[in-house]
Motif scaffolding. Structure first.
Motif, PDB file in Angstrom:
ATOM      1  N   ARG A 138       3.631  -1.664  -7.627  1.00 12.70           N
ATOM      2  CA  ARG A 138       3.015  -0.404  -7.247  1.00 12.70           C
ATOM      3  C   ARG A 138       3.563  -0.156  -5.676  1.00 12.70           C
ATOM      4  O   ARG A 138       4.029  -1.006  -5.021  1.00 12.70           O
TER       5      ARG A 138
ATOM      6  N   GLU B 225      -2.432  -5.568  -3.165  1.00 11.76           N
ATOM      7  CA  GLU B 225      -1.521  -5.219  -2.200  1.00 11.76           C
ATOM      8  C   GLU B 225      -0.736  -6.140  -1.590  1.00 11.76           C
ATOM      9  O   GLU B 225      -1.399  -7.011  -1.043  1.00 11.76           O
TER      10      GLU B 225
ATOM     11  N   ASP C 245      -3.415   0.084   5.861  1.00 10.48           N
ATOM     12  CA  ASP C 245      -4.015  -0.924   4.976  1.00 10.48           C
ATOM     13  C   ASP C 245      -3.647  -2.185   5.449  1.00 10.48           C
ATOM     14  O   ASP C 245      -3.486  -3.266   4.588  1.00 10.48           O
TER      15      ASP C 245
ATOM     16  N   LYS D 163       0.168   9.235   0.474  1.00 15.51           N
ATOM     17  CA  LYS D 163      -0.945   8.569   0.736  1.00 15.51           C
ATOM     18  C   LYS D 163      -2.006   9.533   1.082  1.00 15.51           C
ATOM     19  O   LYS D 163      -2.088  10.232   2.046  1.00 15.51           O
TER      20      LYS D 163
ATOM     21  N   GLN E  20      -5.477  -5.847   4.842  1.00 16.96           N
ATOM     22  CA  GLN E  20      -5.838  -6.297   3.577  1.00 16.96           C
ATOM     23  C   GLN E  20      -4.467  -6.401   2.752  1.00 16.96           C
ATOM     24  O   GLN E  20      -4.786  -6.948   1.370  1.00 16.96           O
TER      25      GLN E  20
ATOM     26  N   HIS F 172      -8.659  -3.117  -2.183  1.00 17.28           N
ATOM     27  CA  HIS F 172      -9.538  -2.003  -1.463  1.00 17.28           C
ATOM     28  C   HIS F 172     -11.131  -2.311  -1.535  1.00 17.28           C
ATOM     29  O   HIS F 172     -11.494  -1.689  -0.901  1.00 17.28           O
TER      30      HIS F 172
ATOM     31  N   CYS G 118       0.720  -1.061   0.028  1.00 14.61           N
ATOM     32  CA  CYS G 118      -0.073   0.026   0.027  1.00 14.61           C
ATOM     33  C   CYS G 118       0.865   1.198   0.134  1.00 14.61           C
ATOM     34  O   CYS G 118       0.678   2.264  -0.819  1.00 14.61           O
TER      35      CYS G 118
HETATM   36 MN    MN Z   1      -4.172   0.917   0.233  1.00 16.59          MN
END
Ligand code: MN
Ligand code: PEP
Length: 384
Positions: free
Chosen positions: A55, A234, A245, A60, A248, A208, A30
């Motif tokens: 990524r 992610e 995050d 953020k 996740q 997400h 993330c």
């Molecule tokens: Mn994220």
């Protein structure tokens, strides 16, 4: 068997390294948190050659103040280093012209516009203006609320300044109360986008949408079954310690496990027996649907008769106890038949809206519009 050709295969940035059949996969944390965190994550996720781009969030957008807002520009060199070490193109989120300038100067290969930025045409235009004359692929996440125009508008603003490689990212939509996902997938939105712009590749961001590691495999598979062109997932070398995050992000081995178990199904059926079986079943569905529409028509006639009785006797259109009784009774009946109660509950909100609209028009004989009671999720008329 016919598989959908992946549009990213012809993107220059991938120079034939994107899969021809099957999803493009973008992964990484993330947020870039430290050089070690980013490089070790990228080393681990790229080891099995299932990932096609990296990524990492540098800036953020966080909903609440005092959350970790990214390292900012100093982390850009970690990202480009990760790209060099893995041999994969890199991407990050930009939310203004300065981000664009700093990311491009550092050598980041692709950019994405986040969900909280796509909602604002001023921000999108500022980014587009900063990209004038630059040849860089840009991905546009859906806006946080389901407005297809804003999503399309952002894509068009980029195209107008000459960006050739534009793709969309479906990351789900804010929902006040959604279970079990963090964001409501509203898959129909990416289907609508595809109908409007079949030339634009669409990938899914199951991280997400899910909000939780456990749902990512299922959401990813659904995305592929809906013919989306890729996944942005992610991943983090140590998700429990992630600064954003945490719930996740996948460990690299979990990512590889999910990617290896995804099924890429065929777009068209060519097997004769399968075609025949589907045709037979679809014939039955067509008959059932015909009956369903006829039943709705019969219900409408009765709704009109009830409307006349109410009008003649000055009875209000809505009696809450009757409405609650209908909802409860039909939902229970559905559940007894093994049908999802929530589905029937929502269906009845729609049927009931239709009935109220009919009776309202009979009462007022004016175009006041609907006194529709609100979203099926709304609190005022939930089942008691
Ligand atoms: Mn994220
Ligand atoms: C992200 O990808 O980390 C991110 C912030 O996403 P979104 O814009 O979808 O919230």
């Amino acid at each position: 068997m016919v598989k959908r050709l992946n549009p990213f295969f012809s993107w220059k940035i991938f120079s034939g390294r994107a899969p021809q059949n099957g999803p493009l996969v973008i992964s990484g944390p993330c947020s870039a948190e430290s050089e070690q965190q980013l490089l070790s994550t990228v080393r681990a996720i790229s080891s099995e050659n299932r990932v096609h781009a990296i990524r990492a969030g540098i800036w953020k957008p966080r909903t609440r103040p005092d959350s970790f807002e990214g390292i900012g520009a100093p982390a850009l060199s970690w990202l480009t280093m990760a790209g060099k070490q893995s041999g994969l193109p890199t991407m990050t989120e930009v939310a203004n012209a300065l981000h664009v300038e700093q990311a491009l100067n550092a050598g980041v290969d692709m950019l994405w516009i986040g969900a909280r930025t796509t909602v604002n045409p001023f921000f999108v235009q500022e980014i587009a203006d900063a990209l004038k004359g630059v040849d860089v692929p840009v991905f546009v996440k859906n806006p946080i609320h389901p407005e297809i125009g804003l999503w399309l508008g952002a894509i068009e603003r980029l195209e107008k300044v000459g960006i050739v490689d534009v793709a969309a990212i479906h990351r789900g939509f804010y929902a006040h109360r959604i279970n079990p996902f963090r964001n409501d997938p509203k898959w129909e939105m990416s289907i609508e986008l595809r109908a409007e712009r079949p030339d634009i590749p669409i990938i899914c961001d199951p991280s997400h949408i899910s909000g939780k590691r456990d749902y990512i495999a299922e959401v990813s598979q659904t995305a592929l079954d809906l013919q989306l062109d890729g996944l942005m997932i992610e991943s983090h070398i140590n998700p429990e310690k992630a600064l954003s995050d945490a719930e996740q992000q996948l460990r690299p081995h979990q990512l590889n496990q999910i990617l290896s178990s995804l099924i890429v199904r065929d777009e068209d059926i060519t097997d004769v027996a399968t075609v025949q079986r589907l045709e037979q079943l679809r014939g039955i569905i067509d008959q059932i649907d015909q009956q369903l529409v006829e039943v709705i028509g019969r219900r409408k006639e009765i709704v009109e008769l009830i409307g006349e009785v109410k009008k003649e006797n000055n009875v209000a259109i809505l009696q809450f106890h009757r409405w609650f009784e209908i909802l409860k009774n039909r939902t229970e009946q559905a559940e007894a038949l093994g049908i999802d109660g929530q589905f029937v509950n929502e269906l009845y909100h729609l049927i009931h809206k239709f009935s109220i609209d009919i009776q309202q028009q009979m009462m007022v004989k004016k175009e006041f519009g609907s006194i529709y009671l609100g979203d099926p999720e709304g609190s005022s008329i939930q089942q008691p």
